[in-house]
Write a protein that holds these residues in place. Structure first.
Motif, PDB file in Angstrom:
ATOM      1  N   ARG A 163      52.229  49.155  44.263  1.00 26.28           N
ATOM      2  CA  ARG A 163      51.336  50.076  43.556  1.00 26.28           C
ATOM      3  C   ARG A 163      51.092  51.303  44.420  1.00 26.28           C
ATOM      4  N   HIS A 164      51.097  52.495  43.795  1.00 26.97           N
ATOM      5  CA  HIS A 164      50.915  53.735  44.537  1.00 26.97           C
ATOM      6  C   HIS A 164      49.427  54.039  44.785  1.00 26.97           C
ATOM      7  N   THR A 165      48.571  53.536  43.931  1.00 29.43           N
ATOM      8  CA  THR A 165      47.140  53.778  44.077  1.00 29.43           C
ATOM      9  C   THR A 165      46.445  52.504  44.537  1.00 29.43           C
ATOM     10  N   PRO A 166      45.291  52.611  45.185  1.00 32.12           N
ATOM     11  CA  PRO A 166      44.609  51.419  45.708  1.00 32.12           C
ATOM     12  C   PRO A 166      44.205  50.450  44.603  1.00 32.12           C
ATOM     13  N   TRP A 167      44.177  49.190  44.953  1.00 34.85           N
ATOM     14  CA  TRP A 167      43.709  48.182  44.017  1.00 34.85           C
ATOM     15  C   TRP A 167      42.193  48.254  43.880  1.00 34.85           C
ATOM     16  N   ASP A 168      41.713  47.962  42.702  1.00 36.23           N
ATOM     17  CA  ASP A 168      40.285  47.861  42.460  1.00 36.23           C
ATOM     18  C   ASP A 168      39.784  46.596  43.151  1.00 36.23           C
ATOM     19  N   GLU A 169      38.887  46.747  44.105  1.00 33.78           N
ATOM     20  CA  GLU A 169      38.399  45.594  44.850  1.00 33.78           C
ATOM     21  C   GLU A 169      37.651  44.614  43.948  1.00 33.78           C
ATOM     22  N   LEU A 170      37.060  45.082  42.848  1.00 28.71           N
ATOM     23  CA  LEU A 170      36.420  44.176  41.910  1.00 28.71           C
ATOM     24  C   LEU A 170      37.461  43.277  41.244  1.00 28.71           C
ATOM     25  N   LEU A 172      40.399  42.400  42.646  1.00 29.57           N
ATOM     26  CA  LEU A 172      40.836  41.447  43.658  1.00 29.57           C
ATOM     27  C   LEU A 172      39.771  40.368  43.889  1.00 29.57           C
ATOM     28  N   ARG A 173      38.508  40.761  43.838  1.00 27.32           N
ATOM     29  CA  ARG A 173      37.442  39.786  44.016  1.00 27.32           C
ATOM     30  C   ARG A 173      37.427  38.784  42.860  1.00 27.32           C
ATOM     31  N   TRP A 174      37.677  39.291  41.637  1.00 26.05           N
ATOM     32  CA  TRP A 174      37.725  38.387  40.493  1.00 26.05           C
ATOM     33  C   TRP A 174      38.843  37.361  40.663  1.00 26.05           C
ATOM     34  N   LEU A 175      39.980  37.774  41.197  1.00 28.02           N
ATOM     35  CA  LEU A 175      41.081  36.834  41.407  1.00 28.02           C
ATOM     36  C   LEU A 175      40.657  35.697  42.338  1.00 28.02           C
ATOM     37  N   GLY A 176      39.895  36.029  43.354  1.00 27.17           N
ATOM     38  CA  GLY A 176      39.364  34.985  44.224  1.00 27.17           C
ATOM     39  C   GLY A 176      38.365  34.103  43.497  1.00 27.17           C
ATOM     40  N   ALA A 203      47.675  49.618  34.935  1.00 30.88           N
ATOM     41  CA  ALA A 203      46.853  48.429  34.740  1.00 30.88           C
ATOM     42  C   ALA A 203      46.639  47.701  36.059  1.00 30.88           C
ATOM     43  N   GLN A 204      45.472  47.113  36.215  1.00 28.36           N
ATOM     44  CA  GLN A 204      45.235  46.169  37.294  1.00 28.36           C
ATOM     45  C   GLN A 204      45.968  44.891  36.883  1.00 28.36           C
ATOM     46  N   ALA A 205      47.081  44.588  37.536  1.00 30.44           N
ATOM     47  CA  ALA A 205      47.978  43.553  37.042  1.00 30.44           C
ATOM     48  C   ALA A 205      48.273  42.531  38.139  1.00 30.44           C
ATOM     49  N   CYS A 206      48.336  41.270  37.743  1.00 30.68           N
ATOM     50  CA  CYS A 206      48.622  40.203  38.702  1.00 30.68           C
ATOM     51  C   CYS A 206      49.338  39.060  37.998  1.00 30.68           C
ATOM     52  N   THR A 207      50.322  38.497  38.688  1.00 27.06           N
ATOM     53  CA  THR A 207      50.954  37.255  38.264  1.00 27.06           C
ATOM     54  C   THR A 207      50.195  36.100  38.898  1.00 27.06           C
ATOM     55  N   PRO A 241      31.462  32.428  38.620  1.00 31.87           N
ATOM     56  CA  PRO A 241      30.865  31.963  39.886  1.00 31.87           C
ATOM     57  C   PRO A 241      31.671  32.490  41.068  1.00 31.87           C
ATOM     58  N   GLU A 242      30.967  32.974  42.094  1.00 31.71           N
ATOM     59  CA  GLU A 242      31.658  33.570  43.232  1.00 31.71           C
ATOM     60  C   GLU A 242      32.382  32.515  44.055  1.00 31.71           C
ATOM     61  N   ALA A 243      33.544  32.924  44.578  1.00 33.26           N
ATOM     62  CA  ALA A 243      34.314  32.037  45.441  1.00 33.26           C
ATOM     63  C   ALA A 243      33.589  31.852  46.770  1.00 33.26           C
ATOM     64  N   THR A 244      33.739  30.690  47.352  1.00 32.98           N
ATOM     65  CA  THR A 244      33.115  30.435  48.653  1.00 32.98           C
ATOM     66  C   THR A 244      33.885  31.081  49.791  1.00 32.98           C
ATOM     67  N   ALA A 245      35.173  31.392  49.556  1.00 31.80           N
ATOM     68  CA  ALA A 245      35.993  32.046  50.577  1.00 31.80           C
ATOM     69  C   ALA A 245      36.970  33.004  49.888  1.00 31.80           C
ATOM     70  N   ALA A 246      37.238  34.117  50.537  1.00 36.83           N
ATOM     71  CA  ALA A 246      38.185  35.081  49.977  1.00 36.83           C
ATOM     72  C   ALA A 246      39.604  34.554  50.105  1.00 36.83           C
ATOM     73  N   PRO A 247      40.506  34.906  49.175  1.00 28.57           N
ATOM     74  CA  PRO A 247      41.897  34.461  49.283  1.00 28.57           C
ATOM     75  C   PRO A 247      42.561  34.990  50.554  1.00 28.57           C
ATOM     76  N   THR A 248      43.459  34.203  51.113  1.00 26.29           N
ATOM     77  CA  THR A 248      44.300  34.679  52.208  1.00 26.29           C
ATOM     78  C   THR A 248      45.263  35.725  51.650  1.00 26.29           C
ATOM     79  N   ARG A 249      45.441  36.813  52.385  1.00 28.18           N
ATOM     80  CA  ARG A 249      46.296  37.898  51.887  1.00 28.18           C
ATOM     81  C   ARG A 249      47.602  37.961  52.681  1.00 28.18           C
ATOM     82  N   TYR A 250      48.690  38.129  51.942  1.00 27.79           N
ATOM     83  CA  TYR A 250      50.025  38.270  52.513  1.00 27.79           C
ATOM     84  C   TYR A 250      50.679  39.521  51.908  1.00 27.79           C
ATOM     85  N   ARG A 251      51.707  40.012  52.576  1.00 20.74           N
ATOM     86  CA  ARG A 251      52.541  41.045  51.969  1.00 20.74           C
ATOM     87  C   ARG A 251      54.009  40.692  52.183  1.00 20.74           C
TER      88      ARG A 251
END
Length: 321
Positions: A163-170, A172-176, A203-207, A241-251
């Motif tokens: 993605r050329h533009t930053p991800w919406d942190e909200l 990414l937080r929802w994914l967690g 679109a904010q898109a995720c598999t 409900p909020e996650a107790t821990a953020a997802p581990t991030r990889y690239r």
């Protein structure tokens, strides 16, 4: 429209293409593509797709249950919603695909290949998105639900397109909050459905990878209860409900590509996704080209030596601290 999945699998069409169910209006666009509209105007557009690979059934069961709740009036809807069953013919046969991997055909790729069931379907799915995302001022999300071929050290994880533009942190937080234990960020363009919606429509898109591919009736949906709960909350406009821990991030730092029939993958058949390998490990080779771990440590994702020539046989990841 309570029999959307059964009609899709049977190749049937409704007697009329539109109708109402409680507080919703539904529109049948074509096989496996159903739009739901709330009565109240909204500036939010959500695509939930599943069965882009026809042997990945757990997401289909999750989406069908949510759809029934919406149509029964048991779940409110705060988005314009497009529900997509990606490859109905392959799903009916419990096959990953019929002729070609559908999730490698988007963003200009299906046009370069001979016509097949999957190239026709890729064109239909791109057209459905372009008709659905018609307002440039709306908030756009795309959640593409899959399961993996192999087991994984992270049972639930997400793969995000370059993605050329930053991800919406909200987002990414929802994914967690939806129970994803890891997020993998691509660095290069690809032929996936989520790359298409992200690149073409911002679109904010995720598999979302939810467990391992199993036939209908063999899925333990309790493993994905948190994901289903978060999806229901999202549809209704509520907070999950909020996650107790953020997802581990990889690239992704390298792609293993099968260039010829001589390709050899040295990752064991029983190796799980996100298995770690130390620096210097030979992962694969093909006609003299060697894929070796360059960093101090790397993680393998989607290793599959049986892909067609020219396709991805695995991804090499680094962890983002």
């Amino acid at each position: 429209m309570h029999h959307f999945l059964a009609m899709t699998l049977a190749g049937e069409i409704p007697r009329r293409p539109t109708g109402e169910a409680g507080a919703l209006r539904w529109i049948w666009h074509e096989q496996g593509i159903l739009e739901l509209q709330p009565r109240q105007p909204t500036r939010r557009a959500l695509v939930i797709s599943c069965a882009i690979h026809g042997n990945e059934t757990a997401p289909v069961e999750i989406v069908d249950a949510l759809l029934q709740q919406l149509l029964d009036g048991k779940l409110a809807l705060s988005w314009r919603l497009l529900v997509i069953i990606g490859n109905p013919q392959a799903l009916a046969r419990n096959q990953r695909y019929l002729q070609r991997d559908l999730n490698r055909l988007f963003s200009g790729r299906w046009q370069q290949l001979p016509a097949s069931d999957e190239t026709v379907r890729a064109a239909q799915l791109e057209r459905a998105i372009s008709h659905f995302y018609h307002d440039d001022d709306e908030e756009r999300w795309h959640l593409d639900l899959h399961t993996a071929i192999r087991g994984s050290h992270h049972l639930r994880f997400g793969v995000l397109p370059a993605r050329h533009t930053p991800w919406d942190e909200l987002f990414l937080r929802w994914l967690g909050d939806a129970g994803l234990e890891a997020l993998v960020f691509h660095q290069a363009p690809g032929g996936t459905y989520t790359h298409y919606t992200s690149e073409q429509f911002a679109a904010q898109a995720c598999t979302l990878e939810l467990g391992k591919a199993l036939p209908f009736g063999e899925n333990d949906l309790r493993q994905f209860a948190r994901t289903a709960l978060a999806l229901a909350a999202l549809l209704a406009g509520d907070a999950a409900p909020e996650a107790t821990a953020a997802p581990t991030r990889y690239r992704v730092v390298q792609q293993l590509t099968r260039h010829s029939e001589s390709f050899v993958l040295y990752v064991p058949q029983d190796a799980l996704n996100f298995t770690a390998y130390p620096k210097g490990t030979l992962l694969a080779e093909d006609r003299g080209e060697r894929y070796v771990v360059q960093g101090e440590q790397a993680w393998i994702l989607f290793p599959n030596p049986a892909v067609a020539v020219g396709l991805r046989a695995g991804l090499v990841l680094e962890r983002l601290d």
